[in-house]
Design a protein around this motif. Structure first.
Motif, mmCIF file in Angstrom:
data_model
loop_
_atom_site.group_PDB
_atom_site.id
_atom_site.type_symbol
_atom_site.label_atom_id
_atom_site.label_comp_id
_atom_site.label_asym_id
_atom_site.label_seq_id
_atom_site.Cartn_x
_atom_site.Cartn_y
_atom_site.Cartn_z
ATOM 1 N N ASP A 45 0.798 -1.266 0.140
ATOM 2 C CA ASP A 45 0.008 0.001 -0.020
ATOM 3 C C ASP A 45 0.854 1.178 0.060
ATOM 4 N N TRP A 46 1.968 1.286 0.521
ATOM 5 C CA TRP A 46 2.968 2.286 0.470
ATOM 6 C C TRP A 46 3.288 2.543 -0.954
ATOM 7 N N TRP A 47 3.478 1.616 -1.671
ATOM 8 C CA TRP A 47 3.799 1.835 -3.276
ATOM 9 C C TRP A 47 2.689 2.814 -3.626
ATOM 10 N N LEU A 48 1.427 2.314 -3.343
ATOM 11 C CA LEU A 48 0.236 3.109 -4.116
ATOM 12 C C LEU A 48 0.213 4.465 -3.393
ATOM 13 N N VAL A 49 0.293 4.562 -1.866
ATOM 14 C CA VAL A 49 0.159 5.795 -1.428
ATOM 15 C C VAL A 49 1.337 6.751 -2.078
ATOM 16 N N ARG A 50 2.485 6.149 -2.181
ATOM 17 C CA ARG A 50 3.801 7.016 -2.611
ATOM 18 C C ARG A 50 3.351 7.676 -4.029
ATOM 19 N N GLU A 51 2.499 6.895 -4.573
ATOM 20 C CA GLU A 51 2.261 7.304 -6.117
ATOM 21 C C GLU A 51 1.110 8.405 -5.945
ATOM 22 N N ALA A 52 0.496 8.477 -4.856
ATOM 23 C CA ALA A 52 -1.201 9.204 -4.748
ATOM 24 C C ALA A 52 -0.549 10.670 -5.423
ATOM 25 N N TYR A 53 0.400 11.475 -4.796
ATOM 26 C CA TYR A 53 0.602 12.595 -5.037
ATOM 27 C C TYR A 53 0.802 12.779 -6.593
ATOM 28 N N ARG A 54 1.676 11.963 -7.185
ATOM 29 C CA ARG A 54 1.636 12.160 -8.644
ATOM 30 C C ARG A 54 0.290 12.011 -9.248
ATOM 31 N N LEU A 55 -0.387 10.845 -9.047
ATOM 32 C CA LEU A 55 -1.496 10.688 -9.552
ATOM 33 C C LEU A 55 -2.398 11.945 -9.369
ATOM 34 N N ASP A 56 -2.634 12.429 -8.198
ATOM 35 C CA ASP A 56 -3.222 13.798 -8.195
ATOM 36 C C ASP A 56 -2.747 14.676 -8.779
ATOM 37 N N ALA A 57 -1.716 15.092 -8.980
ATOM 38 C CA ALA A 57 -0.862 16.197 -9.754
ATOM 39 C C ALA A 57 -1.163 15.976 -11.188
ATOM 40 N N LEU A 58 -1.383 14.925 -11.643
ATOM 41 C CA LEU A 58 -1.323 14.600 -12.981
ATOM 42 C C LEU A 58 -2.816 14.716 -13.303
ATOM 43 N N ALA A 59 -3.747 14.397 -12.352
ATOM 44 C CA ALA A 59 -5.122 14.864 -12.696
ATOM 45 C C ALA A 59 -5.388 16.170 -12.639
ATOM 46 N N THR A 113 -2.032 0.041 -9.984
ATOM 47 C CA THR A 113 -1.151 1.596 -10.340
ATOM 48 C C THR A 113 -1.273 1.909 -11.605
ATOM 49 N N ASN A 114 -0.943 0.886 -12.497
ATOM 50 C CA ASN A 114 -0.782 1.141 -13.894
ATOM 51 C C ASN A 114 -2.186 1.578 -14.370
ATOM 52 N N TYR A 115 -3.322 0.892 -13.849
ATOM 53 C CA TYR A 115 -4.682 1.259 -14.369
ATOM 54 C C TYR A 115 -4.994 2.773 -14.061
ATOM 55 N N PHE A 116 -4.449 3.256 -12.881
ATOM 56 C CA PHE A 116 -4.771 4.630 -12.612
ATOM 57 C C PHE A 116 -3.884 5.539 -13.562
ATOM 58 N N TYR A 117 -2.834 5.021 -13.914
ATOM 59 C CA TYR A 117 -1.984 5.943 -14.929
ATOM 60 C C TYR A 117 -2.329 5.955 -16.166
#
Length: 218
Positions: A45-59, A113-117
């Motif tokens: 879940d850390w992997w996902l949480v760590r990506e969350a800022y990038r995902l939100d920024a990209l959105a 993770t890849n699905y979100f990206y």
């Protein structure tokens, strides 16, 4: 009530039930999940949480409408710093910061993770919002049950499980924003795309939790 309850088909409701009552959560609730798998969940879940800022920024960056950008920023703000609570939980179940820094994603974690990206790169604005929001929304509902179970069954303190209990407050702030965002996309075609995005999000979520349960622990 979830923001998605009024949007989805009975098939998707079935997927939501499978996530909410996944064996991973039921085993935590009855205290039979090994502590090593709690550690594995924390790392993945850390992997996902760590990506969350990038995902939100990209959105935020991918939306031209300034009002929607404002709403997305409002949605991001309550989640800032959540990763620190996950680190605290990880330490409580025997992990170190070095363990988190060295984490490698398992297949189910990488797939989600890849699905979100993919959605952020190729989806419509409605799909982008629905894909990530559906995952966040259902995890809030899970955390309401998991937080007290971790204290009850694993001898953890409320402070050590704050990563889970904090999601209830986050949900109170985020859900109205999700509702306001998705209300802007109300054509039949947009609603069809939203349902498809939620359906896939939930299927990948199940895959992620299956991975936690089935991976061999060294």
């Amino acid at each position: 009530m979830s923001f998605a309850d009024g949007l989805v088909s009975s098939e998707i409701q079935g997927l939501r039930e499978r996530i909410l009552w996944h064996p991973l959560w039921r085993q935590i609730e009855d205290g039979t999940l090994e502590r090593e798998r709690l550690s594995l969940f924390a790392l993945q879940d850390w992997w996902l949480v760590r990506e969350a800022y990038r995902l939100d920024a990209l959105a935020i960056a991918g939306i031209a409408d300034l009002e929607i950008q404002d709403l997305l920023i409002r949605k991001l703000t309550p989640k800032v710093g959540g990763y620190k609570l996950l680190l605290r939980f990880g330490e409580a179940v025997g992990l170190t910061r070095a363990d988190f820094d060295a984490v490698e994603p398992l297949a189910g974690c990488m797939a989600l993770t890849n699905y979100f990206y993919w959605m952020l790169a190729y989806g419509t604005p409605a799909e982008k919002l629905a894909a990530v929001s559906a995952s966040e929304d259902i995890f809030v509902q899970i955390c309401v049950r998991v937080a007290p179970a971790l204290v009850r069954n694993y001898g953890l303190t409320p402070e050590q499980v704050a990563f889970f209990s904090a999601h209830d407050m986050i949900g109170e702030q985020v859900t109205p924003v999700d509702e306001a965002l998705l209300a802007r996309y109300d054509t039949p075609e947009e609603r069809k795309r939203i349902e498809r995005a939620i359906h896939l999000s939930h299927e990948y979520e199940i895959m992620f939790y299956d991975t936690i349960l089935t991976t061999m622990i060294k």
